[in-house]
Write a protein that holds these residues in place. Structure first.
Motif, PDB file in Angstrom:
ATOM      1  N   ILE A   1       0.854  -1.252  -0.080  1.00 56.77           N
ATOM      2  CA  ILE A   1      -0.085   0.157   0.002  1.00 56.77           C
ATOM      3  C   ILE A   1       0.833   1.232  -0.125  1.00 56.77           C
ATOM      4  O   ILE A   1       0.591   2.244  -0.840  1.00 56.77           O
ATOM      5  CB  ILE A   1      -0.881   0.108   1.313  1.00 56.77           C
ATOM      6  CG1 ILE A   1      -2.141  -1.011   0.885  1.00 56.77           C
ATOM      7  CG2 ILE A   1      -1.801   1.586   1.331  1.00 56.77           C
ATOM      8  CD1 ILE A   1      -2.860  -1.082   2.210  1.00 56.77           C
ATOM      9  N   ILE A   2       2.051   1.453   0.781  1.00 60.52           N
ATOM     10  CA  ILE A   2       2.713   2.660   1.236  1.00 60.52           C
ATOM     11  C   ILE A   2       3.729   2.572  -0.153  1.00 60.52           C
ATOM     12  O   ILE A   2       4.410   3.588  -0.350  1.00 60.52           O
ATOM     13  CB  ILE A   2       3.354   2.506   2.508  1.00 60.52           C
ATOM     14  CG1 ILE A   2       3.640   4.171   2.794  1.00 60.52           C
ATOM     15  CG2 ILE A   2       4.409   1.648   2.576  1.00 60.52           C
ATOM     16  CD1 ILE A   2       2.237   4.924   2.643  1.00 60.52           C
ATOM     17  N   TYR A   3       4.041   1.375  -0.614  1.00 56.07           N
ATOM     18  CA  TYR A   3       5.352   1.514  -1.475  1.00 56.07           C
ATOM     19  C   TYR A   3       4.623   0.742  -2.848  1.00 56.07           C
ATOM     20  O   TYR A   3       4.927  -0.355  -3.313  1.00 56.07           O
ATOM     21  CB  TYR A   3       6.354   0.500  -1.139  1.00 56.07           C
ATOM     22  CG  TYR A   3       7.254   1.161   0.240  1.00 56.07           C
ATOM     23  CD1 TYR A   3       7.695   2.447   0.106  1.00 56.07           C
ATOM     24  CD2 TYR A   3       7.170   0.613   1.246  1.00 56.07           C
ATOM     25  CE1 TYR A   3       8.214   2.807   1.328  1.00 56.07           C
ATOM     26  CE2 TYR A   3       7.661   1.067   2.496  1.00 56.07           C
ATOM     27  CZ  TYR A   3       8.236   2.207   2.286  1.00 56.07           C
ATOM     28  OH  TYR A   3       8.840   2.731   3.465  1.00 56.07           O
ATOM     29  N   PRO A   4       3.948   1.556  -3.647  1.00 58.73           N
ATOM     30  CA  PRO A   4       3.254   0.990  -4.954  1.00 58.73           C
ATOM     31  C   PRO A   4       4.189   0.455  -5.842  1.00 58.73           C
ATOM     32  O   PRO A   4       3.813  -0.693  -6.423  1.00 58.73           O
ATOM     33  CB  PRO A   4       2.476   2.155  -5.447  1.00 58.73           C
ATOM     34  CG  PRO A   4       2.366   3.072  -4.109  1.00 58.73           C
ATOM     35  CD  PRO A   4       3.267   2.984  -3.343  1.00 58.73           C
TER      36      PRO A   4
ATOM     37  N   GLY B   1      -3.721  -0.755  -4.736  1.00 62.02           N
ATOM     38  CA  GLY B   1      -3.803  -0.180  -3.279  1.00 62.02           C
ATOM     39  C   GLY B   1      -5.046  -0.617  -2.543  1.00 62.02           C
ATOM     40  O   GLY B   1      -5.134  -1.021  -1.514  1.00 62.02           O
ATOM     41  N   LEU B   2      -6.204  -0.367  -3.514  1.00 64.89           N
ATOM     42  CA  LEU B   2      -7.466  -0.456  -2.856  1.00 64.89           C
ATOM     43  C   LEU B   2      -7.582  -2.005  -2.420  1.00 64.89           C
ATOM     44  O   LEU B   2      -8.291  -2.568  -1.572  1.00 64.89           O
ATOM     45  CB  LEU B   2      -8.535  -0.163  -3.866  1.00 64.89           C
ATOM     46  CG  LEU B   2      -8.864   1.419  -3.900  1.00 64.89           C
ATOM     47  CD1 LEU B   2      -9.713   1.788  -4.913  1.00 64.89           C
ATOM     48  CD2 LEU B   2      -9.188   2.082  -2.491  1.00 64.89           C
ATOM     49  N   GLN B   3      -7.102  -2.876  -3.454  1.00 61.21           N
ATOM     50  CA  GLN B   3      -7.203  -4.385  -3.234  1.00 61.21           C
ATOM     51  C   GLN B   3      -6.380  -4.863  -2.058  1.00 61.21           C
ATOM     52  O   GLN B   3      -6.926  -5.604  -0.980  1.00 61.21           O
ATOM     53  CB  GLN B   3      -6.755  -5.021  -4.467  1.00 61.21           C
ATOM     54  CG  GLN B   3      -6.331  -6.682  -4.183  1.00 61.21           C
ATOM     55  CD  GLN B   3      -7.454  -7.307  -4.077  1.00 61.21           C
ATOM     56  OE1 GLN B   3      -8.722  -7.052  -4.146  1.00 61.21           O
ATOM     57  NE2 GLN B   3      -7.232  -8.751  -4.357  1.00 61.21           N
ATOM     58  N   ASP B   4      -5.232  -4.315  -1.898  1.00 62.82           N
ATOM     59  CA  ASP B   4      -4.335  -4.739  -0.768  1.00 62.82           C
ATOM     60  C   ASP B   4      -4.835  -4.163   0.621  1.00 62.82           C
ATOM     61  O   ASP B   4      -4.964  -4.826   1.550  1.00 62.82           O
ATOM     62  CB  ASP B   4      -2.932  -3.902  -0.831  1.00 62.82           C
ATOM     63  CG  ASP B   4      -2.208  -4.661  -2.069  1.00 62.82           C
ATOM     64  OD1 ASP B   4      -2.291  -5.734  -2.293  1.00 62.82           O
ATOM     65  OD2 ASP B   4      -1.318  -3.716  -2.754  1.00 62.82           O
ATOM     66  N   PHE B   5      -5.510  -2.863   0.373  1.00 63.85           N
ATOM     67  CA  PHE B   5      -6.302  -2.356   1.809  1.00 63.85           C
ATOM     68  C   PHE B   5      -7.491  -3.405   2.224  1.00 63.85           C
ATOM     69  O   PHE B   5      -7.526  -3.860   3.493  1.00 63.85           O
ATOM     70  CB  PHE B   5      -6.735  -1.202   1.626  1.00 63.85           C
ATOM     71  CG  PHE B   5      -7.823  -0.610   2.609  1.00 63.85           C
ATOM     72  CD1 PHE B   5      -7.167   0.091   3.734  1.00 63.85           C
ATOM     73  CD2 PHE B   5      -9.073  -0.464   2.495  1.00 63.85           C
ATOM     74  CE1 PHE B   5      -8.019   0.494   4.816  1.00 63.85           C
ATOM     75  CE2 PHE B   5      -9.838   0.102   3.492  1.00 63.85           C
ATOM     76  CZ  PHE B   5      -9.259   0.243   4.643  1.00 63.85           C
ATOM     77  N   ILE B   6      -8.171  -3.853   1.368  1.00 56.34           N
ATOM     78  CA  ILE B   6      -9.333  -4.682   1.571  1.00 56.34           C
ATOM     79  C   ILE B   6      -8.760  -6.165   2.182  1.00 56.34           C
ATOM     80  O   ILE B   6      -9.283  -6.701   2.991  1.00 56.34           O
ATOM     81  CB  ILE B   6     -10.288  -4.831   0.388  1.00 56.34           C
ATOM     82  CG1 ILE B   6     -11.158  -3.502   0.069  1.00 56.34           C
ATOM     83  CG2 ILE B   6     -11.478  -5.768   0.656  1.00 56.34           C
ATOM     84  CD1 ILE B   6     -11.771  -3.550  -1.268  1.00 56.34           C
ATOM     85  N   ILE B   7      -7.704  -6.456   1.623  1.00 57.22           N
ATOM     86  CA  ILE B   7      -7.144  -7.847   2.061  1.00 57.22           C
ATOM     87  C   ILE B   7      -6.570  -7.782   3.156  1.00 57.22           C
ATOM     88  O   ILE B   7      -6.611  -8.829   3.999  1.00 57.22           O
ATOM     89  CB  ILE B   7      -5.907  -8.220   0.722  1.00 57.22           C
ATOM     90  CG1 ILE B   7      -6.592  -8.789  -0.452  1.00 57.22           C
ATOM     91  CG2 ILE B   7      -5.128  -9.357   1.604  1.00 57.22           C
ATOM     92  CD1 ILE B   7      -5.446  -9.231  -1.390  1.00 57.22           C
TER      93      ILE B   7
END
Length: 432
Positions: free
Chosen positions: A109-112, A296-302
């Motif tokens: 998320i923080i390092y795209p 990022g959105l996918q990683d946040f939801i995961i």
């Protein structure tokens, strides 16, 4: 001779008594990591600009903070009570999926720019989990039953919708082989497509969320989708054929845990990519491109979902059925058995060889090497039997624990004389 209190205390704090001190040590180490990480995160937030991406990373970090210890605690308990290695080795590999997913997603998320590399590792492990779940089911069934004979005595399992028009797979060894190959094809294909996606991304030809056939994303999604559906179907078909035999291990919850994490996350990523491609994009949200925002959105939801998965795994893959008093396996054998992947290498090699034999024209029957006037088909039977042969490390561990001998079976295919099975809640055969 009974051990004195002094000798018992010395044993507990020795290397042989690792079961007594490993849990407090892990708690202390994780607490120290927490005390070091929180100030670093606070410093980073102080220096960075406020944006939805930064807020998402902070919220996801809170979920990861609770997810990882739950999963590690469950894994540690299995290592402490490592009494049935042919089952627990695969359970531990499945349990590692949650901390790997959550930490991977939080960092991405923080390092795209690192997301493409981290997601490559995550997706490869995803395929590895699917294989281990199938191996777990097979190892349980072959330990309790003469599986090929038990399935051969059953009525024919027909294909399910939407594959009901396919020719049926004969019950027995062939049915086991087809189901296992259906799962293994995903285990092999997913890392290959992931590597291709990585190469295309570096070459600027991937374009996640772009449905243009000129880019690789749409083709890789189609291939992965077809492979996943077939692997999931083979698992479901195998469950329908063996659901009575699998009842003692309560397989429904385990199926849901694996399928929802592995298969639902794929469709979730596709849906997010479509939404991000449609809605207006603003760089002030913290992401530079649409691809970064979708990832990022996918990683946040995961990260959020993995906390739920960690709790579900703790109960569905519980260590409690494996608690057997009196077993004292050395710590290095537990860890070595967990890390041993020789069974995966052997299975993949066998299935690739089987597929190769189907593709390459077979030698005419009259040209085959004969023994005593009959065609030598021993290789075929050896190959079928190898589908349900445990790895050498499992056999070594089983001998250490005292149940390494080959079991005998009743006329119903049930084990007649075996070690005490904590899962076995089914009534014994009347002839016993």
């Amino acid at each position: 001779m009974e051990m004195s209190d002094t000798e018992s205390g010395q044993q507990r704090f020795s290397l042989r008594g690792w079961r007594f001190w490993i849990r407090p040590v892990v708690i202390v180490v994780y607490s120290l990591l927490f005390l070091v990480t929180v100030p670093l995160v606070a410093v980073y937030l102080e220096k960075s600009q406020e944006s939805p991406k930064t807020e998402a990373w902070l919220i996801a970090g809170v979920f990861v903070l609770f997810t990882v210890p739950i999963s590690l605690w469950t894994i540690l308990q299995h290592l402490i009570y490592y009494t049935q290695p042919e089952l627990q080795k695969h359970i531990i590999r499945i349990l590692w999926m949650v901390p790997i997913y959550s930490i991977d997603s939080w960092v991405a998320i923080i390092y795209p720019p690192s997301a493409i590399y981290l997601d490559t590792l995550r997706e490869c492990y995803e395929a590895y989990v699917v294989y281990n779940f199938m191996a777990y089911l097979l190892n349980y069934l072959t330990r309790e039953y003469e599986l090929a004979g038990t399935l051969g005595a059953k009525s024919q399992q027909k294909h399910l919708v939407p594959f009901c028009c396919f020719p049926v797979w004969p019950m027995g060894g062939i049915f086991i082989e087809r189901c296992k190959q259906g799962v293994l094809q995903y285990t092999i294909l997913r890392p290959i497509t992931t590597l291709i996606a990585l190469i295309c991304e570096l070459a600027g030809r991937y374009h996640e969320g772009d449905f243009s056939p000129a880019y690789a994303w749409v083709w890789i999604v189609f291939i992965n989708n077809a492979s996943q559906i077939w692997a999931m179907y083979c698992l479901v078909l195998f469950y329908y054929a063996t659901k009575e035999e699998l009842k003692p291990i309560k397989p429904v919850g385990k199926f849901l845990c694996v399928k929802l994490v592995v298969f639902a996350s794929f469709w979730q990523a596709v849906a997010i990519a479509i939404v991000v491609f449609v809605i207006p994009f603003k760089q002030k949200w913290g992401w530079v491109t649409r691809d970064e925002m979708a990832n990022g959105l996918q990683d946040f939801i995961i990260c959020i979902e993995m906390l739920i998965a960690a709790v579900a795994h703790h109960f569905t893959f519980s260590y409690k059925p494996f608690i057997i008093q009196g077993h004292n396996v050395p710590w290095y054998r537990s860890f070595r058995s967990m890390l041993d992947v020789s069974d995966v290498r052997q299975d993949i090699a066998e299935q690739v060889r089987e597929v190769g034999q189907r593709v390459i024209p077979k030698q005419a029957p009259w040209k085959r090497r004969q023994k005593n006037g009959f065609t030598d088909d021993s290789e075929k039977y050896d190959e079928l039997s190898s589908l349900i042969t445990p790895s050498s490390s499992d056999g070594e561990m089983a001998n250490i624990l005292g149940y390494g001998e080959r079991p005998s079976y009743s006329s119903h295919g049930r084990v007649q004389d075996n070690h005490t099975d904590a899962y076995d809640n089914v009534e014994r055969d009347s002839d016993r």
